[in-house]
Design a protein around this motif. Structure first.
Motif, PDB file in Angstrom:
ATOM      1  N   CYS A 783       0.844  -1.199   0.000  1.00  0.00           N
ATOM      2  CA  CYS A 783       0.000   0.000   0.000  1.00  0.00           C
ATOM      3  C   CYS A 783       0.880   1.251   0.000  1.00  0.00           C
ATOM      4  O   CYS A 783       2.081   1.183   0.291  1.00  0.00           O
ATOM      5  N   SER A 798      -3.649  10.699   1.623  1.00  0.00           N
ATOM      6  CA  SER A 798      -4.184   9.811   0.588  1.00  0.00           C
ATOM      7  C   SER A 798      -3.745   8.381   0.857  1.00  0.00           C
ATOM      8  O   SER A 798      -2.694   8.136   1.457  1.00  0.00           O
ATOM      9  N   GLY A 800      -3.864   4.289  -1.027  1.00  0.00           N
ATOM     10  CA  GLY A 800      -4.182   3.414  -2.148  1.00  0.00           C
ATOM     11  C   GLY A 800      -3.322   2.172  -2.084  1.00  0.00           C
ATOM     12  O   GLY A 800      -2.313   2.126  -1.369  1.00  0.00           O
ATOM     13  N   SER A 806      -4.063   0.838  -9.806  1.00  0.00           N
ATOM     14  CA  SER A 806      -4.530   1.879  -8.893  1.00  0.00           C
ATOM     15  C   SER A 806      -4.102   3.262  -9.368  1.00  0.00           C
ATOM     16  O   SER A 806      -4.866   4.229  -9.312  1.00  0.00           O
ATOM     17  N   ASP A 811      -7.385   5.087  -8.283  1.00  0.00           N
ATOM     18  CA  ASP A 811      -8.026   4.418  -7.152  1.00  0.00           C
ATOM     19  C   ASP A 811      -7.329   4.832  -5.860  1.00  0.00           C
ATOM     20  O   ASP A 811      -6.590   4.058  -5.245  1.00  0.00           O
ATOM     21  N   VAL A 812      -7.553   6.074  -5.482  1.00  0.00           N
ATOM     22  CA  VAL A 812      -6.936   6.656  -4.299  1.00  0.00           C
ATOM     23  C   VAL A 812      -8.028   7.333  -3.480  1.00  0.00           C
ATOM     24  O   VAL A 812      -8.893   8.021  -4.038  1.00  0.00           O
ATOM     25  N   SER A 813      -8.016   7.130  -2.187  1.00  0.00           N
ATOM     26  CA  SER A 813      -8.971   7.800  -1.302  1.00  0.00           C
ATOM     27  C   SER A 813      -8.252   8.904  -0.544  1.00  0.00           C
ATOM     28  O   SER A 813      -7.028   8.847  -0.346  1.00  0.00           O
ATOM     29  N   ALA A 831     -11.055   2.964  -0.959  1.00  0.00           N
ATOM     30  CA  ALA A 831     -10.344   2.538  -2.171  1.00  0.00           C
ATOM     31  C   ALA A 831     -11.065   1.338  -2.779  1.00  0.00           C
ATOM     32  O   ALA A 831     -11.455   0.405  -2.074  1.00  0.00           O
ATOM     33  N   ARG A 832     -11.236   1.360  -4.089  1.00  0.00           N
ATOM     34  CA  ARG A 832     -11.978   0.262  -4.734  1.00  0.00           C
ATOM     35  C   ARG A 832     -11.241  -1.071  -4.652  1.00  0.00           C
ATOM     36  O   ARG A 832     -11.864  -2.131  -4.708  1.00  0.00           O
TER      37      ARG A 832
END
Length: 907
Positions: A783, A798, A800, A806, A811-813, A831-832
């Motif tokens: 990660c 952030s 991911g 990603s 694909d980052v929160s 994150a997906r």
């Protein structure tokens, strides 16, 4: 030539810290100016001292001093702004009303003293001066205050305790010595936020509850000019206000056109005070002089309808700043420039100081916007829906009063049940997040921004540049519990539901429709809006009689598995009948089930959809033009209700995280670096910084040759990992930049040669070894956690999972500290690719709590250390037991955060 007043002190030592100057809101809602003391303040300081009572002088100096000796006066006013610091609170005419000072008595300790004018006790000056002096002290490396106080001076001891600091107290020879650390704590920050909330709420209440208003116009305004049109319109509206005394100056050119009830005066000097609120329609060049002339009338706020300020360029910006300085020094808040005015229905009175010919009636919705054109559209939409407002404020360029101020007021205002904001810009997102979260916990907050990113900067708006991802503002809104909508249409569609119906108890929806095909379409729309549509819809055709309608609705509203109801009635023959609408209103009233209706010919709040409950309270089912609008509003309300009912957690405080130690390290490193330049930390310093907050980085050894790699592996212990430091190949095992599970010398030597050959065609960072040898860690999911200090948003965290997918798919929160434990958990799960951490496809679940602990430690470090410009932990390998940080990079620089630990208005 516009009149620009330079209120900055003229006699400034070379080291004068202009950044410490600030306009502040006091407890009573008025404002004042705080700045460092100057040698030229000697006469004002002496006048301040002489005006104090004998008791106040004794409590401050432990003796009765009629006048300050010249030597003391010199010492008090000539300071170095480092070891000796003094701040003064001053009025518009530079009279001192409060003094705070410290003298350093150790490397990180200083003795502090305060003195507030007797006539200004109870306004919160002491707490404001303490906040600002503590902020200045921290900037100068002082971490602890001490003070000697007489036992009978309980008020001063109370100022320290009530500020939220952990005060230590002892007594010797009849004198109380108090000491406390200056680093902000949860309690001190909460105290400051609460004081800020009460002061700003009171300042807005002073504007909206005005009993006397004066319009200041230009006597030279040409007939038909914009200034004259503004003056005529606002005077007509004020004349129709209930319980408000209206005055005007500079309106002689209106003659007989002056509305009845307006008292006209030749100039401001003739106006009998006090006056609560002033409305300016004068040209921008005349505004500063007008505000200065208003000061003797005790005006609490100024609404500036005219334009011609910051939006015109540097000269206009200077004029706007002069207007703010003059107003704040005189105790006034400023709404505008470029405002459409203010409207309120509170305390049994109607104040209409707007440009609206037909303002909305009284109601439960609070509405805030900025530019005047948007105000026209919004107020028109409110009227067409027959909705009511508790208050309305158009902030124009948002030079002073902002949406944050209105949210502070709405929190305590019982009349306002729904808060709506149209934000063309957000000047302080961190404060917005803090204030909105507090308000959303008790009332719904509905927001539409200009653009999805919130990065639009209209002319005249003061907004810092931002480099944050466009999704950052969305995350700020989500964390705060704000209902974010796409446009003003949705803003009012959601607001009318929240104002007229109870909050949804859940997402389970029942449908009443005039046909089965329509019911199917509504069910699909409801599911898309996040509602759970189950069971059969109730079909009530156009030929259904009253008994059938009453029975069907009675059964539906009695169903315990129904939380919300959607009614859609579209007749295909003839016009819509009101009998179904009235039956729905009767069934919904007092049922506790939020209901929306789409009935042909009805929109907004209508009489046919209004009915009393058993206690006589009237409830209205809001009407929508389309079913999609109705279910969208219902879905938004249900999501907000779920957020409000959920546990939001408390701010994270990881055990062993010492951000004070981290600050000491960074302060020392920056002191030894080139002033003004940032500093990229090497591996040793990065590891030391992270260790302060309890994050361990797995040891790695920089190497350049096969023999160095072998020596490092022997010291670390086999097996090892070999990694290139070339940026394009770093962390890329798929491209050959990483070799894992190297078990012996021969294998390692071969891998070194291969990786060096591979990296030879890529750019190597200057001054860095081409390879690293590192101990192997248990296998798991890789990660990445990053923190970036953004000029506008402050720290942005952030998360991911590592990998091209990603990165390429974004694909980052994101999260904006301070984070609660719930926020951290949601950050990971947003994150997906997060299912890979929880036992994806039969694999064992990984140690997510350990990962969350690392993120929590990063968040407190980033929140408490604004000097941390960027931090990257890459990779963090999350295994079944533990989360290991294998690589870390950090960049530090001088702090420049907008939202600091002191209260201050925009200037």
């Amino acid at each position: 030539m516009p009149e620009v007043i330079d209120d900055a002190p003229q006699e400034q030592p070379a080291a004068y810290p202009a950044g410490w100057e600030a306009d502040v809101v006091l407890r009573d809602g008025s404002t004042t100016h705080v700045r460092p003391i100057l040698p030229s303040d000697a006469d004002a300081l002496q006048a301040f001292h002489v005006a104090q009572s004998e008791r106040s002088t004794y409590l401050r100096f432990f003796a009765t001093l009629t006048r300050l000796p010249d030597r003391d006066l010199e010492r008090f006013t000539r300071v170095d702004h480092d070891d000796r610091v003094a701040l003064v609170a001053v009025t518009a005419d530079e009279q001192i009303i409060g003094v705070a000072r410290y003298d350093r008595v150790g490397a990180d300790e200083a003795e502090v003293a305060f003195n507030v004018a007797d006539a200004h006790h109870g306004r919160g000056l002491g707490s404001v001066l303490l906040e600002h002096l503590a902020a200045a002290a921290r900037e100068r490396g002082v971490r602890r205050f001490t003070a000697d106080v007489l036992p009978q001076n309980g008020k001063m001891i109370g100022v320290f305790r009530e500020a939220g600091y952990a005060v230590r107290q002892s007594m010797e020879d009849g004198v109380v010595t108090v000491a406390f650390d200056l680093d902000p704590t949860d309690r001190s920050l909460a105290v400051m936020a609460d004081r800020e909330h009460r002061a700003e709420a009171q300042s807005v209440r002073g504007l909206l509850s005005a009993r006397s208003v004066i319009v200041v116009a230009s006597p030279n305004a040409a007939s038909g000019s914009l200034e004259e049109l503004l003056t005529r319109r606002v005077l007509l509206d004020l004349a129709g206000s209930e319980g408000v005394e209206a005055h005007a100056v500079g309106v002689g050119q209106l003659g007989a056109g002056l509305p009845t009830g307006i008292r006209a005066w030749e100039d401001l000097a003739a106006v009998p005070g006090p006056i609560d609120l002033a409305v300016l329609t004068v040209p921008a060049a005349e505004s500063v002089a007008a505000v200065r002339a208003l000061a003797p009338l005790g005006v609490r706020g100024v609404v500036v309808l005219s334009a011609g300020y910051a939006e015109t360029g540097p000269a206009g910006l200077a004029l706007q700043r002069a207007l703010l300085r003059t107003a704040h020094a005189a105790g006034m808040r400023v709404v505008g420039p470029g405002s459409y005015g203010v409207l309120s229905h509170i305390e049994g009175r109607t104040l209409n100081a707007t440009l609206a010919a037909e303002p909305p009636a009284a109601g439960a919705i609070g509405l805030f916007c900025q530019s005047a054109p948007m105000a026209v559209a919004l107020l028109g939409s409110v009227r067409r829906r027959d909705l009511g407002l508790s208050c309305f404020v158009s902030a124009g360029h948002r030079a002073d009063v902002s949406g944050n101020d209105l949210m502070q007021f709405w929190h305590d205002d019982e009349t306002t049940q729904v808060a709506c904001l149209y934000l063309e810009s957000i000047g302080n997102p961190r404060k917005f997040s803090r204030v909105a979260r507090r308000l959303a916990a008790v009332k719904p907050v509905v927001v539409v921004t200009a653009g999805r990113s919130g990065q639009v900067v209209p002319p005249g708006h003061a907004v810092r540049a931002t480099h944050a991802p466009r999704r950052t503002l969305e995350e700020v809104m989500r964390q705060s519990g704000v209902i974010r909508v796409e446009n003003t249409h949705q803003l009012l569609e959601v607001a009318q539901l929240l104002a007229l119906q109870p909050l949804p108890a859940g997402r389970r929806a029942a449908i009443v429709a005039s046909s089965a095909p329509m019911a199917a379409l509504v069910a699909e729309a409801g599911a898309a809006a996040g509602l759970a549509v189950g069971g059969q819809a109730v079909i009530l055709g156009e030929d259904a009689d009253d008994a059938t309608i009453e029975r069907a609705l009675g059964d539906l509203y009695a169903d315990p598995d129904t939380d919300v109801v959607i009614v859609v009635h579209v007749p295909i023959v003839g016009s819509s009948e009101a009998r179904l609408a009235r039956a729905v209103a009767r069934a919904a009233a007092g049922s506790g089930r939020a209901t929306v209706a789409c009935v042909a010919g009805m929109h907004g709040a209508t009489a046919d959809l209004t009915a009393p409950d058993a206690e006589g309270r009237a409830w209205t089912v809001p009407a929508y033009t389309t079913p999609e609008d109705a279910v969208l509003a219902l879905g938004q309300a249900a999501r907000y209700a779920a957020w409000r009912a959920a546990e939001r957690g408390t701010p994270v405080h990881p055990v062993g995280a010492d951000t004070r130690a981290a600050r000491r390290l960074v302060t020392g490193w920056l002191a030894d670096s080139v002033p003004g330049a940032g500093l990229v930390l090497d591996q040793e310093r990065t590891t030391a910084l992270l260790a302060c907050v309890g994050i361990d980085v797995v040891e790695s050894a920089p190497v350049s040759t096969p023999q160095e790699a072998v020596d490092a592996a022997r010291r670390i212990g086999w097996p090892v990992a070999l990694k290139t430091t070339v940026p394009t190949l770093r962390h890329r095992s798929d491209l050959g930049g990483v070799r894992l599970d190297v078990h012996d010398e021969a294998e390692l030597r071969a891998d070194v040669d291969q990786v060096l050959e591979l990296a030879a065609h890529h750019h190597l960072e200057p001054g860095r070894a081409p390879l690293e040898v590192q101990a192997m860690v248990p296998r798991g999911a890789a990660c990445v956690v990053r923190s970036v200090e953004d000029p506008l948003f402050g720290p942005v965290i952030s998360f991911g999972l590592s990998g091209d997918a990603s990165d390429l798919l974004g694909d980052v929160s994101y999260g904006v500290p301070p984070l609660t434990g719930v926020d951290v958990a949601e950050l990971v799960r947003a994150a997906r690719a997060a299912p890979r951490l929880f036992g994806y496809r039969g694999l064992p679940p990984l140690d997510v709590p350990a990962l969350e602990d690392v993120i929590a430690r990063v968040s407190v470090l980033a929140d408490d250390l604004p000097e941390l410009r960027s931090l990257e932990l890459n990779p963090i390998v999350v295994s079944e037991r533990g989360a290991m940080v294998l690589g870390a990079r950090a960049h530090v620089a001088t702090a420049d955060r907008a939202d600091r630990a002191r209260r201050a208005l925009p200037t």
